[in-house]
Design an enzyme around this catalytic site. Structure first.
Site, short mmCIF file in Angstrom:
data_model
loop_
_atom_site.label_atom_id
_atom_site.label_comp_id
_atom_site.label_asym_id
_atom_site.label_seq_id
_atom_site.Cartn_x
_atom_site.Cartn_y
_atom_site.Cartn_z
N ALA A 61 0.63 -1.12 0.02
CA ALA A 61 -0.19 0.01 -0.11
C ALA A 61 0.97 1.23 0.01
O ALA A 61 2.08 1.12 0.50
CB ALA A 61 -1.01 -0.04 1.13
N GLY A 102 0.69 -5.05 0.96
CA GLY A 102 -0.34 -5.25 0.00
C GLY A 102 -0.02 -5.53 -1.52
O GLY A 102 -1.00 -6.22 -2.08
N GLU A 105 -0.31 -9.43 -0.92
CA GLU A 105 -1.65 -9.57 -0.72
C GLU A 105 -2.45 -9.53 -2.02
O GLU A 105 -3.44 -10.32 -2.21
CB GLU A 105 -2.27 -8.80 0.27
CG GLU A 105 -1.89 -8.71 1.69
CD GLU A 105 -2.31 -7.65 2.78
OE1 GLU A 105 -2.09 -6.69 2.50
OE2 GLU A 105 -2.94 -8.07 3.66
N GLU A 125 4.10 -5.38 7.73
CA GLU A 125 3.01 -4.35 8.23
C GLU A 125 3.38 -4.25 9.58
O GLU A 125 3.26 -3.06 10.22
CB GLU A 125 1.80 -4.68 8.03
CG GLU A 125 1.05 -4.60 6.30
CD GLU A 125 1.65 -5.66 5.53
OE1 GLU A 125 2.31 -6.66 5.94
OE2 GLU A 125 0.81 -5.50 4.46
N1 T1G Z 1 4.73 3.28 0.01
C1 T1G Z 1 5.21 4.48 -0.07
N2 T1G Z 1 6.25 4.59 -0.58
C2 T1G Z 1 7.17 3.60 -0.44
C3 T1G Z 1 6.83 2.56 0.00
C4 T1G Z 1 5.25 2.25 0.28
N3 T1G Z 1 4.97 1.17 0.61
N4 T1G Z 1 7.85 1.63 0.25
C5 T1G Z 1 8.86 2.43 -0.37
N5 T1G Z 1 8.53 3.44 -0.50
C6 T1G Z 1 9.50 4.45 -1.12
C7 T1G Z 1 10.46 5.03 -0.02
O1 T1G Z 1 10.05 6.17 0.84
C8 T1G Z 1 11.59 5.52 -0.82
O2 T1G Z 1 11.08 6.83 -1.12
C9 T1G Z 1 11.54 4.64 -2.22
O3 T1G Z 1 10.08 4.13 -2.18
C10 T1G Z 1 12.50 3.50 -2.20
O4 T1G Z 1 12.41 3.10 -0.88
C11 T1G Z 1 -2.90 -3.08 2.88
C12 T1G Z 1 -1.65 -1.47 4.69
C13 T1G Z 1 10.17 -1.82 -0.94
C14 T1G Z 1 12.01 -3.14 -0.01
O5 T1G Z 1 6.41 -1.96 4.51
O6 T1G Z 1 10.66 -2.09 2.82
O7 T1G Z 1 0.91 -2.79 2.34
O8 T1G Z 1 12.99 8.08 -0.48
O9 T1G Z 1 14.90 3.55 -0.43
O10 T1G Z 1 16.06 -0.02 -0.42
O11 T1G Z 1 -1.54 -4.73 4.19
O12 T1G Z 1 11.16 0.36 0.48
O13 T1G Z 1 12.74 7.39 -2.70
O14 T1G Z 1 11.37 9.18 -2.07
O15 T1G Z 1 13.56 1.69 0.68
O16 T1G Z 1 15.02 -0.53 -2.76
C15 T1G Z 1 4.01 -2.58 3.37
C16 T1G Z 1 8.25 -0.91 2.76
C17 T1G Z 1 3.24 -1.14 3.13
C18 T1G Z 1 7.39 -2.03 2.52
C19 T1G Z 1 12.40 -1.22 -1.17
N6 T1G Z 1 5.14 -2.33 2.71
N7 T1G Z 1 9.23 -0.65 1.79
O17 T1G Z 1 13.49 -0.73 -0.84
O18 T1G Z 1 14.26 1.22 -1.56
S1 T1G Z 1 1.65 -1.25 4.18
C20 T1G Z 1 6.10 -2.35 3.39
C21 T1G Z 1 10.22 -1.41 1.84
C22 T1G Z 1 0.60 -2.27 3.69
C23 T1G Z 1 -1.45 -3.65 3.45
C24 T1G Z 1 -0.73 -2.51 4.10
C25 T1G Z 1 11.39 -0.79 0.91
C26 T1G Z 1 11.53 -1.80 -0.11
P1 T1G Z 1 12.04 7.97 -1.56
P2 T1G Z 1 13.91 2.46 -0.53
P3 T1G Z 1 14.93 0.02 -1.61
#
Ligand code: T1G
Length: 694
Positions: A61, A102, A105, A125
């Site tokens: 998400a 997500g 999912e 999450e």
């Molecule tokens: N949403 C928005 N921005 C995101 C993002 C996300 N989920 N994940 C990463 N970014 C942005 C981050 O801020 C950075 O931005 C850029 O992408 C590169 O990230 C319904 C509700 C995917 C493994 O927790 O673990 O889904 O600084 O530097 O090292 O159940 O990002 O470039 O402007 O980390 O290659 C669950 C979180 C969400 C994954 C990539 N998902 N992200 O790593 O790059 S909640 C997460 C990560 C959800 C559902 C629920 C990592 C990555 P900027 P980065 P990276």
């Protein structure tokens, strides 16, 4: 539209295209639903492939949408997944690189999943203080089994697709061209009669589900403190096991909505973005060319120099380690070896890696051996005269373009840069002790520090696994400048009626890893003493309690002298309240004519934390820090501030700056109130009804 739709020999290919990680924001969600509907209505299409452009299938998400209207605008992710799962034509999720949250999912809602090897699979999450909110707690146990799913969900850990090869999650693992393989697979299943398999229709089988879930609850209890999310993950999984998929899904949703509103989840999301935002410097473009760093040199093989050298060696850099005397060099190397041996004995380092790392270090007594270094970090005695000797010598031997970094924690970096003819190449790299352990790195930007030097150091910080935060030049930079006000309040409260153990207990209950007096005893009370004596010279008007000086005058420097604010027993690190010190404090109050009063824990916490907030606000005003989240990252990664409160500035936002302002004004009117000069930014933001973080 953040989604592309193409067709390939009867297969509709829906490609998520929302850089950087195909976050499932509103436009992406809408694009998927439209693509699914378009494919249903096209008789030429027999199957659908869902895939991601760029560096991810989907990172989940779009966290930036949380707590905004977009997050719950239809089509929600639940609606999208329902459309995918309900498609009459089979949907094949083609996963590469990352399928998280997500994103996973969404893939679980597809009828089939094929993955490239090495893809990162996770439901992380829980690390954001929430739980999977789009069916992950219901579908993953049906896809890979109760135990594997519960472990992944409660830990938020990332697992590689290869590890899940035989798990029931993937129908195929692909080596070569994923798109080609996915379309071929889609054509094959598209030729079959429906209905196509749905993960939600699989059963969760486990010989003793109730027993395993109880075991999981017991295991999580200790580690989860003080976060509710891990427990909620287990509750939602259990609901699906006991009451079936639909009831489980509904319960999961309730838990998600409850958790996403909590300050603890907001704090964890703030830390997630704060970590990434810290590497962005407002006036340094992201594409600023960086200098090549291959050869590193460290000057000084003491505690800091040795730890700094280890950071670079751990990241594979060869390091030339310079000392002035052979025995200091030998001692430094022996300490580094001892640290690695400790890691080996804890199983954190392979024995053969120890020798490989030691081989990366070239000890020397000669500055001439630094002439090929691309980066030279000095960690010598904290005295300007010594820095002058080092940097004027570096100016002679270092090659053109070498970055000259000082590990100074209190001295003026601009003065240090002025010891060279290349101030543009001079930068501060303030590591925190122990340097090979603490994540925080304050990158001090001198008036003339070149932008490419900053960009290079910020990129290098990621390689050595540090959280780098840029600070302007001021006394104490960000962290130490704020902690000085925190300690001032702690000392005033001793004069006014509190005792060390009470102050420490109160702030440790708030969540700090260690209170000010235990921390000072650990670091050495003589360090603060030296700073205060300098302070008395430089700012004679600054009102300080002299209680700590009295302690130091008795030689009670802390653990290293067997006694400080607390008593210590030989060989132990336990801090025992000291009758002698407590009596000294009471006598001191009497001596200065202060009638001691009972100070409650609430006041202790408020004065310590707001002292940080008030100074942080001034640091923001002066542009020493470019954003409030940078200040929070300093405190979360360098000073043991509780992560579930998000840092001092986010905590102030949670309290409300209106309340922060009133509290500070109240303390300013009390004894020792001269220490409370309200930062103008707090009053301004409070008047506008805003916070530091927007
Ligand atoms: N949403 C928005 N921005 C995101 C993002 C996300 N989920 N994940 C990463 N970014 C942005 C981050 O801020 C950075 O931005 C850029 O992408 C590169 O990230 C319904 C509700 C995917 C493994 O927790 O673990 O889904 O600084 O530097 O090292 O159940 O990002 O470039 O402007 O980390 O290659 C669950 C979180 C969400 C994954 C990539 N998902 N992200 O790593 O790059 S909640 C997460 C990560 C959800 C559902 C629920 C990592 C990555 P900027 P980065 P990276």
């Amino acid at each position: 539209m953040a989604v592309d739709y193409t067709t390939r020999d009867g297969v509709a290919v829906i490609t998520l295209n929302n850089p950087p990680v195909n976050g499932l924001g509103l436009s992406t969600r809408a694009g998927i639903v439209e693509g699914i509907e378009r494919a249903q209505n096209d008789p030429a299409i027999t199957a659908i492939v869902l895939t991601g452009a760029g560096k991810a299938f989907s990172g989940g998400a779009d966290i930036t949408e949380f707590n905004t209207p977009k997050a719950t605008r239809e089509p929600t992710l639940a609606t999208v997944i329902k459309a995918v799962e309900g498609s009459a034509k089979p949907v094949v999720a083609a996963i590469h690189s990352v399928a998280m949250g997500g994103g996973l999912e969404l893939a679980l809602g597809a009828h089939y999943r094929i993955a490239a090897r090495g893809a990162q699979i996770a439901l992380p999450e829980v690390k954001l203080g929430i739980l999977p909110g789009a069916g992950g707690t219901q579908r993953l146990p049906r896809a890979i089994g109760l135990e594997a799913a519960l472990n992944m969900i409660v830990s938020g850990a990332t697992v590689l697709s290869d590890t899940l090869a035989g798990s029931g999650l993937f129908d195929e693992l692909v080596e070569g061209d994923l798109a080609e393989a996915a379309c071929a697979f889609a054509r094959k299943v598209g030729a079959k009669e429906g209905p196509h398999p749905k993960v939600r229709e699989r059963q969760i089988t486990h010989p003793n589900a109730a027993g395993f879930i109880q075991f999981a609850r017991n295991s999580v209890a200790a580690a989860a403190k003080p976060f509710p999310a891990p427990h909620k993950c287990i509750d939602a999984i259990e609901a699906g096991v006991l009451n079936g998929f639909d009831k489980g899904l509904a319960f999961e949703r309730e838990c998600f909505v409850a958790l996403v509103q909590t300050p603890k989840s907001r704090a964890l999301r703030h830390a997630f973005f704060g970590e990434r935002a810290a590497s962005k410097i407002p006036d340094v473009p992201a594409d600023t060319p960086v200098r090549d760093i291959e050869q590193v040199a460290v000057i000084g093989a003491g505690t800091m120099g040795g730890g700094i050298a280890m950071n670079f060696v751990n990241a594979g850099f060869p390091v030339t380690l310079l000392e002035t005397r052979q025995e200091a060099l030998d001692r430094g190397l022996a300490t580094i070896r001892k640290n690695y041996e400790a890691s080996v004995s804890k199983g954190k380092l392979e024995p053969e890696a120890l020798e490989a790392r030691m081989a990366l270090i070239t000890p020397t007594l000669s500055y001439d051996d630094l002439k090929n270094a691309d980066l030279i970090v000095e960690a010598v005695f904290e005295e300007l005269g010594v820095k002058e000797q080092v940097f004027s010598r570096l100016d002679e031997v270092a090659k053109a373009g070498a970055i000259l970094a000082s590990n100074t924690s209190t001295l003026d970096l601009d003065k240090i840069a002025a010891f060279t003819k290349r101030p543009q190449d001079v930068v501060g790299m303030h590591f925190f002790s122990p340097a090979n352990v603490m994540k925080l790195l304050e990158v001090v930007r001198g008036r003339q520090t070149a932008k490419d030097v900053l960009a290079t150091v910020m990129k290098l910080a990621k390689k050595i696994k540090k959280t780098a935060v840029v600070s302007g030049v001021c006394d104490g930079f960000i962290g130490n400048r704020m902690i000085e006000q925190y300690i001032r309040q702690a000392l005033f409260m001793l004069e006014e009626g509190a005792l060390p153990a009470q102050v420490d207990k109160a702030i440790e209950k708030f969540g700090f890893a260690m209170g000010p007096f235990r921390m000072s005893d650990l670091a050495g009370n003589d360090i603060g003493w030296a700073i205060r004596r300098r302070r008395y010279q430089e700012h004679p008007g600054m009102h300080y309690s002299r209680i700590a000086d009295r302690l130091c005058e008795t030689g009670r420097f802390g653990q290293k002298t067997g006694g400080g604010w607390y008593d210590y027993k030989a060989g132990e690190r336990t801090a025992y309240p000291s009758k002698v010190v407590d009596e000294m404090i009471v006598a001191y109050s009497k001596e200065i004519g202060v009638a001691r009063r009972k100070i409650g824990d609430e006041e202790i916490v408020e004065r310590l934390v707001l002292a940080l907030v008030n100074e942080g606000a001034k640091i923001l005003e002066e542009g020493i820090a470019s954003k409030a989240s940078d200040i929070d990252m300093v405190y979360l990664t360098g000073y043991g501030f509780p992560i579930y409160r998000g840092g001092p500035m986010l905590h102030a936002d949670t309290l409300g700056l209106y309340n922060v302002e009133r509290a500070i004004r109240r303390y300013a009117a009390q004894p020792n109130g001269d220490a409370w000069q309200l930062a103008p930014g707090i009053a301004r933001l409070a008047a506008e009804g805003r916070g530091f973080n927007g």
